[in-house]
Design a protein around this motif. Structure first.
Motif, PDB file in Angstrom:
ATOM      1  N   SER A 128      38.520 -12.292 -26.223  1.00  0.00           N
ATOM      2  CA  SER A 128      39.893 -11.653 -26.285  1.00  0.00           C
ATOM      3  C   SER A 128      40.081 -10.053 -25.835  1.00  0.00           C
ATOM      4  O   SER A 128      41.124  -9.762 -25.169  1.00  0.00           O
TER       5      SER A 128
ATOM      6  N   ASP B 207      41.596  -8.971 -22.362  1.00  0.00           N
ATOM      7  CA  ASP B 207      42.805  -8.856 -22.095  1.00  0.00           C
ATOM      8  C   ASP B 207      43.646  -7.820 -22.621  1.00  0.00           C
ATOM      9  O   ASP B 207      44.914  -7.752 -22.446  1.00  0.00           O
TER      10      ASP B 207
ATOM     11  N   HIS C 151      41.674 -13.433 -16.278  1.00  0.00           N
ATOM     12  CA  HIS C 151      41.685 -11.982 -16.765  1.00  0.00           C
ATOM     13  C   HIS C 151      41.721 -10.983 -15.368  1.00  0.00           C
ATOM     14  O   HIS C 151      41.474 -11.048 -14.498  1.00  0.00           O
ATOM     15  N   GLN C 152      42.660  -9.935 -16.037  1.00  0.00           N
ATOM     16  CA  GLN C 152      43.152  -8.901 -15.074  1.00  0.00           C
ATOM     17  C   GLN C 152      42.517  -7.491 -15.325  1.00  0.00           C
ATOM     18  O   GLN C 152      41.811  -7.237 -16.291  1.00  0.00           O
TER      19      GLN C 152
ATOM     20  N   SER D  18      49.967  -8.576 -17.092  1.00  0.00           N
ATOM     21  CA  SER D  18      50.364  -9.636 -17.607  1.00  0.00           C
ATOM     22  C   SER D  18      50.101 -11.181 -16.926  1.00  0.00           C
ATOM     23  O   SER D  18      49.703 -12.297 -17.286  1.00  0.00           O
TER      24      SER D  18
ATOM     25  N   THR E 155      45.634  -5.056 -20.426  1.00  0.00           N
ATOM     26  CA  THR E 155      45.679  -5.478 -19.044  1.00  0.00           C
ATOM     27  C   THR E 155      47.062  -5.943 -18.644  1.00  0.00           C
ATOM     28  O   THR E 155      47.924  -5.994 -19.430  1.00  0.00           O
TER      29      THR E 155
ATOM     30  N   THR F 243      46.167 -13.533 -23.355  1.00  0.00           N
ATOM     31  CA  THR F 243      45.368 -14.011 -22.016  1.00  0.00           C
ATOM     32  C   THR F 243      46.272 -14.069 -21.125  1.00  0.00           C
ATOM     33  O   THR F 243      47.490 -14.339 -20.865  1.00  0.00           O
ATOM     34  N   ASN F 244      45.816 -14.095 -19.800  1.00  0.00           N
ATOM     35  CA  ASN F 244      46.519 -13.924 -18.709  1.00  0.00           C
ATOM     36  C   ASN F 244      46.368 -15.298 -18.084  1.00  0.00           C
ATOM     37  O   ASN F 244      45.399 -15.512 -17.149  1.00  0.00           O
TER      38      ASN F 244
ATOM     39  N   THR G 292      42.083 -19.743 -17.427  1.00  0.00           N
ATOM     40  CA  THR G 292      42.472 -18.224 -17.953  1.00  0.00           C
ATOM     41  C   THR G 292      41.943 -17.156 -17.212  1.00  0.00           C
ATOM     42  O   THR G 292      40.866 -17.123 -16.761  1.00  0.00           O
TER      43      THR G 292
END
Length: 203
Positions: A28, A31, A55-56, A36, A34, A2-3, A53
């Motif tokens: 999950s 992520d 997400h990217q 960091s 992706t 996770t980011n 959290t």
């Protein structure tokens, strides 16, 4: 993976209509592949990233942007050369040079720009942020979502990514999240549609 650049969202009782509760095995996949962490502007007056959290985008998004901008760069350069050599017009390098400089700057900042994108699934809304020099943070309430659309071009398909677009009643609050892995985009679409439907029906 996770980011999460800061502290995690406080634990809450999971419910069927809370997408943040699905951030285990179900989310999950968002992520995988992706970046960091989200890059932020250095100014102390920047918009805060907040808790939770984030997400990217998929790393392939950078390659898609670099390739598409690079192709456009070469096309402009080839067109300017052709006009200059065949027609003999020298002033064509003025507009062509401006376009080439803009494209060169775009190519240089694309990797950093891509790492400034992020989205977060909260209890009542989806938050989307982007930008280094010009920051934008949008919160889209689940109950206001009218359409969740996935689009991708030939180059996107080749790299396995897509764009997820959220359409609401107010056009200004619409959000387009680029560079999500296609399977993650489909999973996120299904989750958002299910949550939006329950919020509209008051469940």
């Amino acid at each position: 993976m996770t980011n999460s650049p800061e502290a995690s969202t406080p634990a809450s009782e999971p419910t069927a209509t809370d997408p943040s509760a699905a951030e285990g095995a179900e989310i999950s996949a968002l992520d995988e592949g992706t970046f960091s962490r989200i890059l932020e502007p250095r100014s102390a007056n920047r918009l805060p990233i907040g808790d939770g959290t984030w997400h990217q985008l998929a790393r392939q998004y950078v390659w898609v942007q670099l390739i598409s901008s690079g192709i456009l760069f070469l096309l402009v350069l080839a067109a300017a050369l052709a006009i200059w050599l065949i027609v003999g017009v020298g002033w064509v390098w003025i507009p062509a040079g401006i376009v080439l400089v803009i494209l060169a700057i775009t190519l240089a900042v694309t990797p950093r720009q891509a790492r400034a994108y992020g989205y977060q699934l909260r209890e009542d809304d989806l938050v989307f942020r982007k930008g280094i020099l010009w920051q934008r943070v949008v919160a889209v309430p689940y109950g206001r979502m009218q359409l969740v659309d996935i689009t991708h071009g030939p180059l996107d398909r080749g790299f396995g990514i897509a764009q997820l677009k959220l359409v609401t009643a107010a056009a200004t609050t619409g959000v387009a999240i680029p560079g999500i892995r296609q399977d993650a985009a489909e999973q996120l679409r299904d989750t958002l549609i299910a949550v939006a439907e329950t919020r509209r029906t008051g469940l």
